[in-house]
Each structure stands twice: as structure tokens, then as C-alpha cells.
Design an enzyme around this catalytic site. Structure first.
Site, PDB file in Angstrom:
ATOM      1  N   ASN A  16       0.078  -0.947   5.420  1.00  0.00           N
ATOM      2  CA  ASN A  16       1.090  -0.158   6.246  1.00  0.00           C
ATOM      3  C   ASN A  16       0.340  -0.248   7.764  1.00  0.00           C
ATOM      4  OD1 ASN A  16       3.000   2.243   4.708  1.00  0.00           O
ATOM      5  ND2 ASN A  16       1.334   1.080   3.539  1.00  0.00           N
ATOM      6  N   LYS A  20      -9.318   2.140  -2.112  1.00  0.00           N
ATOM      7  CA  LYS A  20      -9.634   1.673  -0.640  1.00  0.00           C
ATOM      8  C   LYS A  20     -10.947   2.056  -0.205  1.00  0.00           C
ATOM      9  CE  LYS A  20      -7.142   1.348   3.783  1.00  0.00           C
ATOM     10  NZ  LYS A  20      -5.784   1.897   4.173  1.00  0.00           N
ATOM     11  N   GLU A  23       0.855  -1.232  -0.029  1.00  0.00           N
ATOM     12  CA  GLU A  23       0.106  -0.002   0.033  1.00  0.00           C
ATOM     13  C   GLU A  23       0.923   1.195  -0.074  1.00  0.00           C
ATOM     14  OE1 GLU A  23      -1.726   0.762   3.864  1.00  0.00           O
ATOM     15  OE2 GLU A  23      -3.297   1.914   2.926  1.00  0.00           O
ATOM     16  N   ASN A  65      -6.815   6.289  -1.939  1.00  0.00           N
ATOM     17  CA  ASN A  65      -5.858   5.418  -1.702  1.00  0.00           C
ATOM     18  C   ASN A  65      -5.818   4.278  -2.569  1.00  0.00           C
ATOM     19  OD1 ASN A  65      -3.887   3.591  -0.671  1.00  0.00           O
ATOM     20  ND2 ASN A  65      -4.386   4.049   1.425  1.00  0.00           N
ATOM     21  N   GLU A  99      -6.157   9.067   7.440  1.00  0.00           N
ATOM     22  CA  GLU A  99      -6.658   8.600   6.262  1.00  0.00           C
ATOM     23  C   GLU A  99      -7.994   9.193   5.729  1.00  0.00           C
ATOM     24  OE1 GLU A  99      -6.168   4.558   4.378  1.00  0.00           O
ATOM     25  OE2 GLU A  99      -5.140   3.990   6.114  1.00  0.00           O
ATOM     26  N   CYS A 157      -5.133  -2.972   2.808  1.00  0.00           N
ATOM     27  CA  CYS A 157      -4.720  -2.966   4.398  1.00  0.00           C
ATOM     28  C   CYS A 157      -6.006  -3.135   5.147  1.00  0.00           C
ATOM     29  CB  CYS A 157      -4.167  -1.384   4.595  1.00  0.00           C
ATOM     30  SG  CYS A 157      -3.528  -1.385   6.194  1.00  0.00           S
TER      31      CYS A 157
HETATM   32  N1  CDV Z   1      -3.004   1.617   6.516  1.00  0.00           N
HETATM   33  C1  CDV Z   1      -4.312   0.984   7.186  1.00  0.00           C
HETATM   34  O1  CDV Z   1      -5.329   0.756   6.775  1.00  0.00           O
HETATM   35  N2  CDV Z   1      -3.891   0.892   8.474  1.00  0.00           N
HETATM   36  C2  CDV Z   1      -4.730   0.299   9.457  1.00  0.00           C
HETATM   37  C3  CDV Z   1      -4.417   0.313  10.769  1.00  0.00           C
HETATM   38  C4  CDV Z   1      -4.694   1.788  11.096  1.00  0.00           C
HETATM   39  C5  CDV Z   1      -5.250  -0.514  11.875  1.00  0.00           C
HETATM   40  C6  CDV Z   1      -4.888  -1.421   9.410  1.00  0.00           C
HETATM   41  O2  CDV Z   1      -5.853  -1.955   9.230  1.00  0.00           O
HETATM   42  O3  CDV Z   1      -3.937  -2.089   9.145  1.00  0.00           O
END
Ligand code: CDV
Length: 310
Positions: free
Chosen positions: A194, A124, A47, A107, A143, A169
Site C-alpha cells: 500500500n 513485516k 498487504e 502486519n 505503522e 511493502c
Molecule cells: N505500507 C508501506 O510500507 N508503505 C511504504 C510507504 C510509507 C513509503 C512503502 O514503502 O511503500
């Protein structure tokens, strides 16, 4: 019958705030070259693979953050990656911040096939965090300030011999993400992440619990939809903020078949047979025979939980 595919999870080590795109792309090219040397058909990057995880930084003026976004893809900075992938005949998944011509921020991730053709784009959907500075948190996760929720749904594409889908993510924590792709026969879900090693709202939560939740989500998504899943981290210490690694490849039985061992740039390879999805899709998770949609109405008609009255 078999449909073999050599896939590489190309985990990124940390990217510091001052690291220019060109240097990052050179790192991605090194990993793609290494994967190609090992016969990879497809390389999955992370990501926001071109920059540091910038949503941790608060800016009053959102326009000041536009420097973290890409207006075109490919562009001058990423062209070397597209060129190398084409030359080596390797497809890839890449995550980046997208700024559209009409000024929208997403994203985003893309799939590029072995000929260098952009096959698909995903934006996303499940944005974590908050949209204003939060003094209660150990660090910010903005975000919701810098991105709009994705507007493309969860499409899948027939490419490179299989049915491929993407998410990003936080999307992995939502069973709906995998199920919507499962309902389109997905055989390989690619996702970059991330994930801070510290919960900014619960700093005493052990990292082991956070990495467990990562594996739990990826493995459940794979098993319940009889699909391969490749989860790829950006890991290590970015500007004093630690992100965990554990990039991994999961088979349709929900088993991890390969996992990163470091928090640096690392290529994790596995040969998979997409036909291994067939058994689960035609037995336990034969959706056409076993799903009972007459009982699932709440999934799309209601957002928050509504417990019964006391
Ligand atoms: N980049 C993300 O989406 N990170 C989230 C954190 C904030 C919990 C994740 O679900 O990994």
C-alpha cells in the site's frame, strides 16, 4: 527441465473505511475465481488486503484500532476465500493485520497451498512511518504505532513446486530482505504493498519517481537474487488518499513480464518457469563461489550509517 507455474497478481482497488470484510472478501473471491478460470496455480493478494490502509488514521487509544485486526486466520469473514481456493485448487498469498492471543499486533502475510493448508507466515520487519501524531506530515503513516516489528525473520518454504518467500511493502526497499531469502535459494518472492502516491514529507515529489522506486526495488531484488518477484498493490483513492498501482511480475533477469494497467481490482497473469532461476543462481549470483562475507560484517553488526570523521 521446466517447472511451470501460472501465477496471478491480484491487485485490489481501493477499500473504503466503511467497507465490511465480507464485501472485501467477495471481491478477492471474484479475482481468485477469474485467475482460476485462466489456470492459475497461485494468486498473490496485497498487504492488509481485508481493510482500508488504517495506519493513516491516528487513535490516541490503540485498543480502538483492534477492529482492523484478525484474531484468527481463517475466520468467519475469510472462510469463503479459503473454501473457494481449496475447491479451485489454487494457492494464495494474503496480507492482513494480525492480533495474537497474547495481544501482539503484526502486519502479517501467509501462504496457503492448493489444498488449503497454511504453509507459512511472515510478519513485516521493516515498518515505515512513526508512532506518534506528526503535525508536520501531510497525512499520517502510523505503522510504528500499531504494529510490532516482525519476529519471524525471512523464512522460505518449499511448496507448490518451488522455494517461496514473502515480504511486505516497505521491506522491498531493503536489499537485506531479498538477500536473506536469496541465501535460502528462494525462487519466488511474493509481496503486497500500500504505497501512497504522495510522499507525506515531500509533497512535491512526482508520482513517477515513486513508481520508479517501486520498480527499481522489485527488479533489483529479483535480478540480484535470481528469483521471480510478484509485487501486488492496493491502488486508487481510499478516503481521499491515493495509492499507486503498477502491480507486476518480475523475472530473474529483473525484467517486468506483466503489469497492471488500472487502479482497480485487476488480475495480472503470467506463466513462469521456476527453472529460469537456475542460470543466475549458478553463474553471476552463485553465492557460494562469489560472496565475500569477510567484508560484510557491518551489515549485521551496525544499524545506522557511520561516516568517517570530518
Ligand atoms: N505500507 C508501506 O510500507 N508503505 C511504504 C510507504 C510509507 C513509503 C512503502 O514503502 O511503500
Amino acid at each position: 527441465m521446466s517447472r511451470l507455474l501460472r501465477i496471478a497478481a491480484a491487485q485490489s482497488g481501493p477499500i473504503q473505511k466503511a467497507e465490511p470484510r465480507q464485501a472485501v472478501v467477495a471481491r478477492l473471491c471474484t479475482m481468485l475465481g477469474k485467475a482460476a478460470d485462466e489456470g492459475a496455480d497461485l494468486v498473490v493478494f496485497t498487504e492488509l488486503a481485508l481493510t482500508t490502509f488504517f495506519p493513516r488514521y491516528y487513535e490516541e487509544d490503540r485498543d480502538e484500532m483492534d477492529l482492523w485486526f484478525e484474531r484468527d486466520m481463517p475466520n468467519a469473514a475469510t472462510e469463503p476465500l479459503f473454501r473457494l481456493a481449496r475447491e479451485r485448487s489454487v494457492g494464495f498469498y494474503l496480507g492482513y493485520g494480525e492480533l495474537t492471543p497474547d495481544g501482539q499486533h503484526f502486519n502479517t502475510s501467509i501462504i496457503v497451498d492448493k489444498s488449503g493448508t497454511l504453509v507459512g507466515k511472515y510478519r513485516k520487519v521493516h515498518l515505515p512511518g512513526h508512532d506518534e501524531f506528526d503535525p508536520e506530515r501531510e497525512f499520517q503513516h502510523l505503522e510504528k504505532r500499531y504494529f510490532l516489528p516482525g519476529d519471524l525473520g525471512f523464512p522460505v518454504w518449499r511448496t507448490m513446486g518451488g522455494v517461496m518467500g514473502m515480504c511486505i511493502c516497505n521491506d522491498r526497499r531493503w536489499p537485506e530482505t531479498f538477500r536473506v531469502m536469496g541465501l535460502q535459494g528462494v525462487e519466488l518472492v511474493m509481496l503486497g504493498y500500500n504505497t501512497p502516491s504522495v510522499n507525506s514529507q515531500k509533497p512535491d515529489e512526482a508520482i513517477e519517481k515513486r513508481t520508479f522506486h517501486n520498480r527499481l526495488a522489485l527488479q533489483a531484488g529479483a535480478y540480484q537474487n535470481a528469483t521471480f518477484v510478484v509485487g501486488v498493490a492496493k491502488a486508487g483513492d481510499e478516503d481521499g488518499f491515493h495509492l499507486f498501482g503498477e502491480s507486476c511480475i518480475v523475472n530473474p533477469d529483473g525484467e517486468i513480464i506483466a503489469m497492471a494497467e488500472t487502479e482497480a481490482d485487476e488480475v495480472v497473469m503470467a506463466e513462469i518457469d521456476l527453472d529460469d532461476c537456475n542460470f543466475g543462481k549458478s553463474t553471476m549470483f552463485d553465492f557460494a563461489r562469489h560472496r565475500r562475507i569477510e567484508h560484510y560484517g557491518r551489515i549485521t553488526s551496525q544499524t545506522g550509517a557511520e561516516p568517517p570523521a570530518e
